[in-house]
Every structure is written in C-alpha cells, then in structure tokens.
Design a protein around this motif. Structure first.
Motif, PDB file in Angstrom:
ATOM      1  N   LEU A 169     -28.734 -29.574  54.573  1.00 54.84           N
ATOM      2  CA  LEU A 169     -28.564 -29.598  56.028  1.00 54.84           C
ATOM      3  C   LEU A 169     -27.427 -30.523  56.440  1.00 54.84           C
ATOM      4  O   LEU A 169     -26.810 -30.321  57.490  1.00 54.84           O
ATOM      5  N   THR A 208     -25.273 -28.710  58.931  1.00 58.03           N
ATOM      6  CA  THR A 208     -25.381 -29.229  60.296  1.00 58.03           C
ATOM      7  C   THR A 208     -24.515 -30.463  60.510  1.00 58.03           C
ATOM      8  O   THR A 208     -23.785 -30.565  61.493  1.00 58.03           O
ATOM      9  N   THR A 265     -26.951 -24.887  62.821  1.00 54.68           N
ATOM     10  CA  THR A 265     -28.375 -25.206  62.696  1.00 54.68           C
ATOM     11  C   THR A 265     -29.091 -24.066  61.993  1.00 54.68           C
ATOM     12  O   THR A 265     -28.956 -22.913  62.398  1.00 54.68           O
ATOM     13  N   GLN A 298     -33.879 -23.070  55.477  1.00 56.93           N
ATOM     14  CA  GLN A 298     -33.671 -23.790  54.215  1.00 56.93           C
ATOM     15  C   GLN A 298     -34.855 -23.638  53.268  1.00 56.93           C
ATOM     16  O   GLN A 298     -34.682 -23.586  52.054  1.00 56.93           O
ATOM     17  N   SER A 325     -39.389 -25.516  56.864  1.00 58.57           N
ATOM     18  CA  SER A 325     -37.978 -25.592  57.270  1.00 58.57           C
ATOM     19  C   SER A 325     -37.792 -26.556  58.425  1.00 58.57           C
ATOM     20  O   SER A 325     -36.833 -27.342  58.460  1.00 58.57           O
ATOM     21  N   LEU A 330     -35.582 -30.088  58.628  1.00 60.02           N
ATOM     22  CA  LEU A 330     -34.600 -30.336  59.686  1.00 60.02           C
ATOM     23  C   LEU A 330     -34.932 -31.624  60.431  1.00 60.02           C
ATOM     24  O   LEU A 330     -34.031 -32.404  60.766  1.00 60.02           O
TER      25      LEU A 330
END
Length: 582
Positions: A38, A42, A48, A52, A234, A238
């Motif tokens: 990420l 990101t 975004t 994942q 996921s 995040l």
C-alpha cells in the motif's frame, strides 16, 4: 535504513524465550509486507485499493493447491502464487488505473468481494470455507522452517530486503514520478511520464508484494481458508498503513506493528468488557483510526519524526547528464501551429489561430482575460486535443499527441500556477525534469543499480538551479519557497529536461520588479544561446521589453502579430486592451 536491517534480524533472537511474541513477530512481518504494498500504491502513487487481501489470497491458494493437491514443492508454489498475483494485478490494474476519484477504490472493492465469494464457493477446489489443511513446512538449505523462531528469520529477512528495495524506489526517478502523479498527473506527463503505464507498473509491484505475503501466511499457519483474504482484511491493512503514515516506509511499518499487537490485545480485552458475542475489535479499529487521523492527519510517523534528528541531504558531486543539442538551425522555425480550433460546447475558445516560433526567438502570446491564450498553450503542448488545425515541432506533426510523448521531442512547459510537489526538495522537484533523459526501470531501481544515473540526474538538476540562481535552496522543501522562486524553479525544471523549446505560462506573475529584471536577463541569455521561448504573460512592461515578436489574441482569434512597437500601435490591440474604437 541500514540500522533497520540489523534490528529486524535481531528481533527473533531477542524474543526467542517468548514463543507467543515470536508468533506475533511473524504476523507483523506478513502484515508489514501488505502495508508496504500500500505504500507503493497509495503512499507513492496516490491510488487507493481495497483488494490487497485478494492478492494475498492468490499467493496463498496457489501454493496451497500446488503443494496439498499436487504434491509439488512450496517453492514452485511461490512462483505460481506470485505469477497469479501479477496476472490479477495486470487485469485489475489495466481496467482500473485510468479511473479517477472514488471509482478506483469502488472497483477494487468489487473485485475483492467477487474473489472472496469465489474462494468460498469452489468447495471441490479450495475446500470452501473449511479451507485446505496440512500445507508442508518450508525447507531452506535443508532446514525445515517448522516453528515460529525459524520462520521469523525468513519473514523478517524478506521484509528487510523489500524495505531496502522500496527505499531505493523512493530515491529514484520512478519514485519522484509516482509522487508527481499523486499530486498532478498533467504536470508529471509534461516532463515525460506516461501516467497510465507507470500506475500499472506500481499496481503490479503492489500485487507482487501482497502475493508474497500470502505465500508466507499460508506456510506459516499451514492452513488456508477465505476469511483472512476478505474485504474486512483489506480494510484492516489499509487502516494499518494510513494510521502509521502511508507516505513513509517507517510509517507503514509502525502501523503494521501497532495494529498487529493491538488486534490480539483487543480480542482478549473487549469480550471481557462487552461480552463474548460480536467482533468488537472492528469497531475499536475505526475509533482508533478516527482518533489518529484527527490528532495526526498524515499518520503517526510524521508526528514522531519531528522529534528525531533530521538526516542532512547532500549536494550532488557527479558529472551532469550530457547536454542535448538544441533544435533547429539559425533562424529556423522550430514550432509551428496552423489553424488551431477548439470549442467547449457552444463556446469557441480558439478559432483558426496560427503562429510560428524560430530558433533563438522569444515570442509572446498576449491578450485580455478570456482571449484563449491558455487554451492555445494547452493545444500546443498536448494537454487538450484540437478540434482542427495542426502543430509541428521542427516539421514533425505532434497534433493530438499526449504530453508525455511530446516532451521527449524537445518541448518543455511551465504552468500558470506553479505545479510543484511539496514532499520533494527543491533539487528533487527540478530532477523530475530529467525523467525522459534517464532510463532505469523498476528492476534496476529496486536492486539499487540506478545510483550512478540518479547521481548524474541530480547533478543536472543542480546545474539548472544554479542557472536560475536557486542553488542555495537546493535542499529546502519546495513548499517553503515564495511564489516568485517557485516560478524560477519551474523554469529550472524545464532546463534540466534538456528541452530547447520552452513554453512559459505567466513566468513573471508574483515576481517583484527586481526579480522580473533578473527573469528577463535569464530569458534573453537563453535565447542568445539558441533556446526558443514562447511566453504568455499579462505584464506588458515585461513583454514589450523582452519579446522579439508578439502575437495578440482576443475572443479566441489572432488579431495582430509583429514586433512590440508594431503591436502597440495596432488599433485592434488598443481596442482590445483599452476599449478604444478601432
């Protein structure tokens, strides 16, 4: 970063008397790999993803099926898992990286949910929600990694290796370009970055990292079912990355460590307080994340980094990149626009505008507000396609080409409002201009084989800063510069690109009188060297004392062209600016 490598590999030895914490250490390493994926997506690329865990699932299920049902080596499972994760990233990225706003994360949610449902319902293949059991232990150099202590050395070694690789990525042309894409895709494209291609490559790297995490997860637990690869998982990853600080590698590691420990603690504590039923830790995650983002909007790491000693940057010492030859011969037309036309709905913004720019000339494009100057500028640079007309660069048609394909041909531009990137230093902002002049790809960068080219790119940027008088500010953050110096920085970036046709959009705006004189001196000296300059500006004193020729627009049409003195006397120009009757 070198100390991080040693400290990570020492952790299993320090925690060896505590088996429970060794297990948590492995979970941290696996979560950190997903958080690093990420960081690429990101933190650097500004995209975004809620998919994942799906990439993890591809890595986990591939090795589980190959080893449990096929009886093959787990290392073949690793290759298959990474391959399938890359295929999923290619498909998902190819379909979604061009999306903007909320459409990208929404599309990744759809893919994540679909793959989770698929894994739970293909009972004959994946075992459904019961899953696959009895995965074999990994064996490395004849030593079975069948306990948390041994496994931690592998998981932390891979984590440390990838931390160094991603540090190399951040300190490279590709890292700068990804940060530029996150801030302003048009500005990035104007110095040679292909936004869609670079985003797709970042998506592939992100999928690779998450797929590797899935492989490690499967052979650590030696059991696979769909639950760890759900949408909830996921979201959890995040949250880890964002709470720690997704814009920095230490931040995502901090977030992974914090939430890995917090998850286990909450699972023990919350049932005692609130009863045995319900996944209360999910609510707690949300409340903790909300608190962190209120107190530290960029995550915890930037808050902590204030109290750590700052690493001083170094000025480049390598030789700059070789000079590029200037386009055209003496007095030759290098840039030509013929009959440009552009309408936005019922508004005809540009109507039949033609102009030509010769080598070593300063051509000014002027007109009152709303005359169509900026639209003409964007038509020439490829930011928007014309409805009709043609643009040629040294006789070569470039009409309709995207900016990232026009720039390497020798054309660079600045913007009406400076497009700079606050995360980068002044030197790095200028080094963005060398993107099309350098060649290191993702593999070279991740392996650290780009450093000589990178040093030369930074030296080229420093030379350009000296040219505009900003070399003393090279290591400052670009956001700290006043407006006038930001405009000079953009000119330095154009010079670092090696382009010899410079299109400058209001470079004098925000400059004091003395700074404008220095700007005029700089542009005249560039023209004498053979640079060709097209300039748009509202400052008539600057333009009339600087330009060799002037093109005047009004209501989307060219109304006059000539030397500054000829244009000043033209009755149509006087009518457009002063309201006099022509």
């Amino acid at each position: 970063m070198r100390y991080l490598w040693f400290s990570l590999l020492l952790l299993p030895l320090l925690l060896s008397p505590f088996p429970f914490y060794l297990t948590l250490l492995n979970f941290f390493a696996i979560a950190a790999l997903v958080a690093l994926s990420l960081y690429v997506l990101t933190g650097l690329g500004g995209m975004t993803s809620f998919a994942q865990a799906a990439f993890m699932g591809m890595g986990a299920y591939a090795t589980a099926l190959l080893t449990v049902k096929g009886g093959y080596s787990p290392w073949l499972g690793l290759l298959l898992g990474l391959g399938l994760a890359l295929v999923l990233a290619l498909v998902l990225g190819g379909l979604t990286v061009r999306l903007k706003g909320h459409f990208l994360p929404l599309s990744t949610i759809a893919w994540q949910v679909a793959l989770y449902i698929l894994a739970g319902n293909l009972v004959g293949l994946t075992g459904g929600h019961t899953g696959l059991t009895d995965l074999p232990a990994l064996v490395l150099f004849g030593l079975p990694l069948d306990n948390a202590f041994r496994y931690a050395f592998l998981s932390l070694f891979l984590l440390a290796l990838l931390v160094l690789a991603l540090h190399n990525l951040r300190e490279s042309r590709l890292g700068r370009a990804l940060l530029a894409l996150r801030g302003d895709a048009l500005a990035a494209a104007s110095f040679g970055v292909d936004p869609a291609a670079l985003r797709l490559k970042a998506f592939l790297l992100s999928g690779f990292l998450a797929g590797l995490a899935g492989f490690l997860y499967a052979h650590f637990l030696r059991f696979v079912n769909p639950t760890p690869f759900s949408l909830e998982a996921s979201i959890k990853y995040l949250v880890m990355a964002v709470a720690g600080g997704v814009g920095a590698i230490p931040g995502v590691l901090l977030g992974a460590a914090l939430f890995t420990g917090l998850e286990d603690w909450l699972k023990d504590l919350l049932p005692l307080l609130l009863g045995r039923q319900g996944n209360y830790e999910t609510i707690a995650y949300g409340l903790i994340l909300a608190a962190i983002l209120i107190l530290a909007p960029r995550g915890l790491w930037p808050l902590l980094a204030r109290y750590l000693p700052r690493r001083e940057g170094r000025l480049p010492r390598e030789a700059p990149l070789p000079e590029r030859p200037l386009l055209g011969g003496e007095g030759q037309v290098v840039l030509e626009a013929q009959g440009l036309r552009k309408a936005f709905g019922g508004l005809l913004a540009v109507n039949g505008v033609s102009l030509s720019l010769r080598r070593g000339e300063i051509l000014a494009l002027i007109g009152p507000n709303g005359a169509g100057k900026s639209t003409t500028f964007n038509l020439i640079t490829g930011a928007i396609p014309p409805d009709a007309g043609e643009v040629r660069l040294l006789g070569r048609p470039i009409t309709g080409l995207p900016p990232h394909r026009i720039h390497p041909l020798g054309l660079a531009r600045t913007f009406q409002h400076p497009h700079l990137f606050p995360e980068l230093s002044v030197l790095e902002n200028v080094a963005l201009g060398t993107y099309a002049r350098t060649r290191a790809g993702f593999l070279q960068v991740l392996l650290g084989l780009h450093r000589k080219e990178e040093a030369r790119a930074l030296a080229t940027a420093y030379r350009a800063l000296k040219r505009v008088g900003l070399e003393s500010l090279a290591l400052e953050k670009a956001e700290r510069l006043p407006a006038g110096q930001q405009r000079l920085l953009e000119i330095a970036r154009a010079l670092a690109s090696g382009a010899s046709v410079l299109l400058l959009d209001e470079p004098g705006a925000g400059l004091r009188a003395g700074e404008k004189r220095e700007l005029a001196h700089l542009l005249k000296s560039l023209a004498r060297e053979g640079y060709s300059i097209l300039i748009v500006d509202h400052d008539m004193d600057l333009i009339m004392g600087l330009a060799d020729r002037v093109v005047v627009m009004n209501y989307g049409e060219k109304i006059a062209e000539g030397t500054p003195k000829e244009v000043q006397k033209d009755p149509l120009v006087r009518a457009a600016y002063l309201g006099e009757v022509a």
